[in-house]
Scaffold this active site. Structure first.
Site, mmCIF file in Angstrom:
data_model
loop_
_atom_site.group_PDB
_atom_site.id
_atom_site.type_symbol
_atom_site.label_atom_id
_atom_site.label_comp_id
_atom_site.label_asym_id
_atom_site.label_seq_id
_atom_site.Cartn_x
_atom_site.Cartn_y
_atom_site.Cartn_z
ATOM 1 N N SER A 90 0.988 -1.278 0.078
ATOM 2 C CA SER A 90 -0.005 -0.069 0.048
ATOM 3 C C SER A 90 0.771 1.320 -0.070
ATOM 4 O O SER A 90 1.921 1.233 -0.589
ATOM 5 C CB SER A 90 -1.089 -0.163 1.218
ATOM 6 O OG SER A 90 -2.037 1.038 1.170
ATOM 7 N N ASN A 91 0.108 2.303 0.528
ATOM 8 C CA ASN A 91 1.294 3.509 0.376
ATOM 9 C C ASN A 91 0.562 4.348 1.821
ATOM 10 O O ASN A 91 -0.138 4.033 2.380
ATOM 11 C CB ASN A 91 1.227 4.376 -0.800
ATOM 12 C CG ASN A 91 -0.265 4.969 -1.168
ATOM 13 O OD1 ASN A 91 -0.779 5.449 -0.406
ATOM 14 N ND2 ASN A 91 -0.723 4.084 -2.246
ATOM 15 N N ALA A 92 1.351 5.415 2.059
ATOM 16 C CA ALA A 92 1.175 6.403 3.360
ATOM 17 C C ALA A 92 0.056 7.346 3.145
ATOM 18 O O ALA A 92 -0.165 8.155 3.884
ATOM 19 C CB ALA A 92 2.435 6.825 3.746
ATOM 20 N N SER A 93 -0.778 7.462 2.120
ATOM 21 C CA SER A 93 -1.615 8.333 1.818
ATOM 22 C C SER A 93 -2.445 8.449 3.105
ATOM 23 O O SER A 93 -3.019 7.216 3.601
ATOM 24 C CB SER A 93 -2.665 7.805 0.632
ATOM 25 O OG SER A 93 -3.943 8.588 0.568
ATOM 26 N N ALA A 147 -4.714 7.715 -3.740
ATOM 27 C CA ALA A 147 -3.222 7.432 -4.259
ATOM 28 C C ALA A 147 -3.460 5.714 -4.339
ATOM 29 O O ALA A 147 -3.261 4.993 -3.363
ATOM 30 C CB ALA A 147 -2.455 7.731 -3.063
#
Ligand code: CTP
Length: 216
Positions: free
Chosen positions: A21-24, A88
């Site tokens: 995943s990502n840090a959004s 994101a």
């Protein structure tokens, strides 16, 4: 107006417990939904897993994977006047999701990744009379890349921001038009930037549409 907003990250699972995943944080999308609501519109917020509180007075569709985000957007977009795609989205997913939990082998492993569906591109290409606002997160050749995305995804405008915006309270953005020109630039809290963007959309994109809404 009824407006679809995508927000937050998506998750793509390797097995039943691990994902990429990502840090959004989802803050920009939530701020946009609140700004739309405050201006008397009807936002539909399709949002990946985040820890920020969900806004009141907004239809919220929580999703986890990119496929779920696409499915929710396909369902809501036909009833909307436009979309703001602040999510994101994970660009890749493991080709195979392992059932259960992968065990350690003591050796390096290789995971084959394939591209996820592009939610914004699909909405853009099927937009008909609707307006489409994309985001572009760029670390280099910012305007050129943003313009390329605008064209590839059939957007009306693109909100260009940088990696510093991910997970942050504040942001700094440029609005890029179809000829690559900078139409506006705003910086400050995501809340204040969201209000500016909604005002801009009302003036420049919503105004050119047939008025058939009952929300304003
Ligand atoms: N987007 C999307 N679905 C994807 C990828 C991106 O809807 N699978 C949307 C984002 O919500 C954003 C825009 O497309 O509005 C641009 O996203 P960005 O991450 O900047 O670019 P990508 O298209 O993913 O390309 P790249 O990662 O190569 O820069």
């Amino acid at each position: 107006m009824r407006v679809l907003v995508t927000a937050g990250p998506t998750r793509e699972y390797l097995d039943d417990v691990r994902y990429i995943s990502n840090a959004s944080s989802g803050r920009m999308g939530v701020a946009l939904a609140e700004a739309l609501r405050d201006a008397g519109h009807a936002p539909v917020l399709v949002i990946g897993p985040v820890s920020v509180p969900m806004p009141h007075g907004v239809v919220v569709e929580p999703v986890e994977t990119t496929a779920e985000m696409l499915e929710a957007c396909r369902r809501h977009f036909p009833d909307c006047d436009g979309v703001i795609a602040a999510a994101a989205v994970c660009d890749y997913r493991p080709r195979n999701r392992v059932t259960g939990k992968m065990s350690k082998t003591g050796e390096p492993i290789t995971v084959e990744m394939i591209e996820t569906d592009d939610v914004l591109a699909e909405l853009g290409h099927g937009k008909q009379h609707r307006w489409v606002v994309g985001f572009a997160l760029e670390a280099a050749n910012e305007r050129e890349n943003a313009l390329q995305k605008l064209r590839a995804k059939n957007c009306d405008v693109v909100v260009l921001n940088g990696p510093a915006a991910i997970g942050a309270e504040e942001t700094s953005v440029e609005l890029i038009g179809p000829d690559g020109r900078r139409l506006a630039a705003w910086q400050g809290t995501k809340r204040s930037v969201a209000h500016k963007l909604v005002e801009w959309i009302e003036r420049h994109l919503a105004a050119r549409q047939p008025q058939n809404d009952t929300h304003r």
